[in-house]
Design an enzyme around this catalytic site. Structure first.
Site, PDB file in Angstrom:
ATOM      1  N   SER A   1       0.854  -1.181   0.000  1.00 23.37           N
ATOM      2  CA  SER A   1       0.000   0.000   0.000  1.00 23.37           C
ATOM      3  C   SER A   1       0.889   1.229   0.000  1.00 23.37           C
ATOM      4  O   SER A   1       1.706   1.411   0.912  1.00 23.37           O
ATOM      5  CB  SER A   1      -0.889  -0.041   1.250  1.00 23.37           C
ATOM      6  OG  SER A   1      -1.702   1.109   1.331  1.00 23.37           O
TER       7      SER A   1
ATOM      8  N   LYS B   1      -0.922  -0.900  -4.480  1.00 23.18           N
ATOM      9  CA  LYS B   1      -2.156  -0.172  -4.146  1.00 23.18           C
ATOM     10  C   LYS B   1      -1.781   1.278  -3.894  1.00 23.18           C
ATOM     11  O   LYS B   1      -0.901   1.553  -3.078  1.00 23.18           O
ATOM     12  CB  LYS B   1      -2.786  -0.803  -2.897  1.00 23.18           C
ATOM     13  CG  LYS B   1      -3.821   0.043  -2.168  1.00 23.18           C
ATOM     14  CD  LYS B   1      -4.552  -0.786  -1.122  1.00 23.18           C
ATOM     15  CE  LYS B   1      -4.700  -0.040   0.190  1.00 23.18           C
ATOM     16  NZ  LYS B   1      -5.407  -0.847   1.209  1.00 23.18           N
TER      17      LYS B   1
ATOM     18  N   ASP C   1      -7.146   2.962  -3.224  1.00 20.25           N
ATOM     19  CA  ASP C   1      -7.890   2.982  -1.961  1.00 20.25           C
ATOM     20  C   ASP C   1      -8.141   4.432  -1.566  1.00 20.25           C
ATOM     21  O   ASP C   1      -7.194   5.199  -1.379  1.00 20.25           O
ATOM     22  CB  ASP C   1      -7.081   2.271  -0.865  1.00 20.25           C
ATOM     23  CG  ASP C   1      -7.844   2.149   0.456  1.00 20.25           C
ATOM     24  OD1 ASP C   1      -9.018   2.559   0.527  1.00 20.25           O
ATOM     25  OD2 ASP C   1      -7.234   1.613   1.417  1.00 20.25           O
TER      26      ASP C   1
ATOM     27  N   GLU D   1     -11.121   0.666  -3.777  1.00 23.00           N
ATOM     28  CA  GLU D   1     -11.461   0.330  -2.392  1.00 23.00           C
ATOM     29  C   GLU D   1     -12.093   1.524  -1.676  1.00 23.00           C
ATOM     30  O   GLU D   1     -11.524   2.617  -1.659  1.00 23.00           O
ATOM     31  CB  GLU D   1     -10.153  -0.105  -1.690  1.00 23.00           C
ATOM     32  CG  GLU D   1     -10.283  -0.525  -0.241  1.00 23.00           C
ATOM     33  CD  GLU D   1      -8.932  -0.954   0.347  1.00 23.00           C
ATOM     34  OE1 GLU D   1      -7.945  -1.116  -0.414  1.00 23.00           O
ATOM     35  OE2 GLU D   1      -8.858  -1.114   1.578  1.00 23.00           O
TER      36      GLU D   1
ATOM     37  N   ASP E   1     -13.806  -1.913   2.491  1.00 23.56           N
ATOM     38  CA  ASP E   1     -12.919  -2.107   3.634  1.00 23.56           C
ATOM     39  C   ASP E   1     -13.706  -1.651   4.873  1.00 23.56           C
ATOM     40  O   ASP E   1     -14.357  -2.475   5.544  1.00 23.56           O
ATOM     41  CB  ASP E   1     -11.623  -1.295   3.401  1.00 23.56           C
ATOM     42  CG  ASP E   1     -10.670  -1.240   4.594  1.00 23.56           C
ATOM     43  OD1 ASP E   1     -11.005  -1.773   5.667  1.00 23.56           O
ATOM     44  OD2 ASP E   1      -9.577  -0.648   4.466  1.00 23.56           O
TER      45      ASP E   1
ATOM     46  N   LYS F   1      -9.960  -7.494   7.230  1.00 21.73           N
ATOM     47  CA  LYS F   1      -9.027  -7.159   8.312  1.00 21.73           C
ATOM     48  C   LYS F   1      -9.643  -7.726   9.584  1.00 21.73           C
ATOM     49  O   LYS F   1     -10.767  -7.336   9.968  1.00 21.73           O
ATOM     50  CB  LYS F   1      -8.888  -5.646   8.476  1.00 21.73           C
ATOM     51  CG  LYS F   1      -8.190  -4.941   7.327  1.00 21.73           C
ATOM     52  CD  LYS F   1      -8.154  -3.434   7.566  1.00 21.73           C
ATOM     53  CE  LYS F   1      -7.493  -2.731   6.407  1.00 21.73           C
ATOM     54  NZ  LYS F   1      -7.651  -1.256   6.498  1.00 21.73           N
TER      55      LYS F   1
ATOM     56  N   GLY G   1      -4.330  -4.685   5.812  1.00 25.32           N
ATOM     57  CA  GLY G   1      -3.334  -4.490   6.863  1.00 25.32           C
ATOM     58  C   GLY G   1      -3.578  -3.187   7.590  1.00 25.32           C
ATOM     59  O   GLY G   1      -4.320  -2.325   7.111  1.00 25.32           O
TER      60      GLY G   1
HETATM   61  O1  OSB Z   1      -7.304   1.465   4.378  1.00 27.72           O
HETATM   62  O2  OSB Z   1      -6.211  -0.301   4.058  1.00 27.72           O
HETATM   63  C1  OSB Z   1      -6.336   0.771   4.643  1.00 27.72           C
HETATM   64  C2  OSB Z   1      -3.310   1.362   6.894  1.00 27.72           C
HETATM   65  C3  OSB Z   1      -3.916   1.876   8.007  1.00 27.72           C
HETATM   66  C4  OSB Z   1      -5.276   2.055   8.014  1.00 27.72           C
HETATM   67  C5  OSB Z   1      -6.033   1.722   6.888  1.00 27.72           C
HETATM   68  C6  OSB Z   1      -5.430   1.190   5.757  1.00 27.72           C
HETATM   69  C7  OSB Z   1      -4.037   1.047   5.753  1.00 27.72           C
HETATM   70  C8  OSB Z   1      -3.282   0.591   4.598  1.00 27.72           C
HETATM   71  C9  OSB Z   1      -1.915  -0.023   4.820  1.00 27.72           C
HETATM   72  O3  OSB Z   1      -3.656   0.719   3.450  1.00 27.72           O
HETATM   73  C10 OSB Z   1      -1.993  -1.509   4.901  1.00 27.72           C
HETATM   74  C11 OSB Z   1      -0.701  -2.114   5.406  1.00 27.72           C
HETATM   75  O4  OSB Z   1       0.253  -2.185   4.651  1.00 27.72           O
HETATM   76  O5  OSB Z   1      -0.663  -2.537   6.588  1.00 27.72           O
HETATM   77 MG    MG Z   2      -8.464   0.425   2.935  1.00 27.68          MG
END
Ligand code: OSB
Ligand code: MG
Length: 369
Positions: free
Chosen positions: A135, A161, A189, A214, A239, A263, A291
Site C-alpha cells: 500500500s 495499491k 484505496d 477500495e 474495507d 481485516k 493491513g
Molecule cells: O485502508 O487499508 C487501509 C493502513 C492503516 C489504516 C487503513 C489502511 C491502511 C493501509 C496499509 O492501506 C496496509 C498495510 O500495509 O498494513
Molecule cells: Mg483500505
C-alpha cells in the site's frame, strides 16, 4: 482455559517513511499489545487501532481503556472453555471490535500453542506462502511516487495499491500505469474520501485496468457504493464498511461490492474474519487480506488468515522492512513477492524481548483476584 494474568503493553515504533492517506499522515505507530498468561501457557495479540479515530471510530487509548475496564475483567472472572466462547463472554460490550480482536488473538495464540497447532491450520489455510502487495501512501509529487513504486516493484511486490483522494487520483494512477505498463497489478484505496457526487469522476479510473477501487464512500453509505458499482467497470471493494460476516453478506447481496478486504481487527477477530471469508466464498466474491501497519505479531496472524483458499488476490501483507527498521519479531522477508506462512504453533512468532522492551512506553498487568 483459566486466564491468570493479562498484560497490556504500549509500544511506540517509527515507520520507515511517513504513510499519508486521505485521513491523515502516520509517522509512528503507537500500538497496544495484549499478552495473556493462562494455565495452558501464554499468548500474544496486537490491537490494530490507530492513535486517533480517523480510520474507524476506535483508537488506541480507547481500546486500551475498554480492555482494562471491561473486556479483561470479563475473562479474569471465570475460566473460558475455549477462545470460541469469548464473543459470548464479552457480548455486553457493544462494538470495540479491534479491542476484542486483540484479546481474542492472544487467547487463541495461547490455546493453539498448547494444542501444538498453527493458526493457519486452525483457520483452514491451504497454502504455505501468500502473494504480497504493498500500500503506497499519497506522495509529495508524481515523480516521488514513481520512485517509491519503482522500489517496491524491484523488491518483487506482486501488486501495488495507491492511496487516492480528491486532487490526487487520476494523474498519479495514469503516471504509474504509463511507467510500469499494463501488466502491473494496480488498485486504489480512497478511505471514504469521495461522495456520491463523484461517481462520474471515479468512472475515469476505468481506463486504467485497475483490479479494484477500495472504499470510496463513507463507511455507512452502502447505497452509493452500489450506484458506483453499477456505473463503472472497475470492481468495487469494501474495507471500512465490512464490520462482520453479516455486513459483508449484506453489502454483496445489495450489489455494493464484488471484492472484500478482510481485516481481522475491523471485524472483531480472526474467527469472524474466517466467517467473512466463508460467506464471500459462498457468494463467489474474491477476498484479500488488508493491513493496519502491524508489527510482526499482527502480521504473522494476517499471513495465516491470507493462507485460506478464498484469498485469491495479493494482500497488504508486506515485509517488515516496508514498515519498520527493526520489527519486534524476527522480520518477515519477501521471497519472490511472497511471505511464508508461519508454521509454528499459535501465531508462530514471538516478540524479541530486548527489542520489545526498548520500544515499550507503558505496561500494566491485570490479574485474577
Ligand atoms: O485502508 O487499508 C487501509 C493502513 C492503516 C489504516 C487503513 C489502511 C491502511 C493501509 C496499509 O492501506 C496496509 C498495510 O500495509 O498494513
Ligand atoms: Mg483500505
Amino acid at each position: 482455559m483459566k486466564i491468570e494474568l493479562v498484560e497490556l503493553r504500549r509500544i511506540a515504533i517509527p515507520l520507515v517513511r511517513p504513510f499519508r492517506t486521505s485521513f491523515g499522515t502516520q509517522t509512528e505507530r503507537d500500538i497496544l499489545l495484549v499478552r495473556v498468561v493462562t494455565d495452558v501457557g501464554e499468548g500474544w495479540g496486537e490491537c490494530v487501532a490507530l492513535s486517533d479515530p480517523v480510520y474507524s471510530s476506535e483508537y488506541v487509548s480507547g481500546a486500551h481503556q475498554v480492555l482494562r475496564d471491561y473486556l479483561v475483567p470479563q475473562v479474569l472472572t471465570a475460566p473460558l472453555s475455549s477462545t470460541r466462547r469469548l464473543a459470548e463472554r464479552t457480548s455486553s460490550v457493544v462494538g470495540h471490535r479491534m479491542a476484542k480482536a486483540a484479546l481474542e488473538t492472544a487467547l487463541l495464540d495461547a490455546e493453539l500453542r498448547a494444542a501444538s497447532m498453527s493458526m493457519a491450520t486452525y483457520l483452514g489455510g491451504t497454502r504455505d506462502r501468500v502473494d504480497c502487495g504493498v500500500s503506497v501512501g499519497i506522495a509529495a509529487s508524481v515523480p516521488a511516487l514513481l520512485d517509491e513504486v519503482r522500489g517496491y516493484v524491484e523488491e518483487g511486490y506482486r501488486r501495488i495499491k495507491l492511496k487516492v483522494e480528491p486532487g490526487w487520483d487520476i494523474e498519479p494512477v495514469a503516471a504509474v500505469r504509463a511507467e510500469f505498463g499494463e501488466e502491473l497489478l494496480l488498485q486504489v484505496d480512497a478511505n471514504t474520501a469521495y461522495t456520491a457526487a463523484d461517481v462520474r469522476h471515479l468512472a475515469r479510473f476505468d481506463e486504467f485496468g485497475l483490479l479494484l477501487i477500495e472504499q470510496p464512500f463513507d463507511e455507512e453509505d452502502i447505497e452509493s457504493h452500489r450506484v458506483l458499482a453499477e456505473a463503472i467497470s472497475t470492481p468495487v471493494c469494501l474495507d471500512e464498511s465490512v464490520v462482520s460476516a453479516a455486513s459483508a453478506a449484506d453489502a454483496i447481496r445489495r450489489g455494493a461490492c464484488t471484492v472484500v478486504n478482510i481485516k481481522a481487527g475491523r471485524v472483531g477477530g480472526y474467527l469472524e474474519a474466517a466467517r467473512v471469508h466463508d460467506v464471500c466464498v459462498a457468494l463467489a466474491v474474491p477476498v484479500w487480506c488488508g493491513g493496519m501497519l502491524e508489527t510482526g505479531l499482527g502480521r504473522a496472524a494476517n499471513v495465516a488468515l491470507a493462507s485460506l483458499p478464498g484469498f485469491t488476490l495479493p494482500g497488504d501483507t508486506s515485509a517488515s522492512s516496508r514498515y519498520y527498521r527493526e520489527d519486534i519479531t524476527e522480520p518477515f522477508v519477501l521471497q519472490d513477492g511472497r511471505l511464508a506462512v508461519p508454521q509454528g504453533p499459535g501465531i508462530g512468532v514471538l516478540p524479541r524481548m530486548d527489542v520489545l522492551d526498548a520500544v515499550t512506553t507503558s505496561r500494566e498487568e491485570l490479574a485474577a483476584r
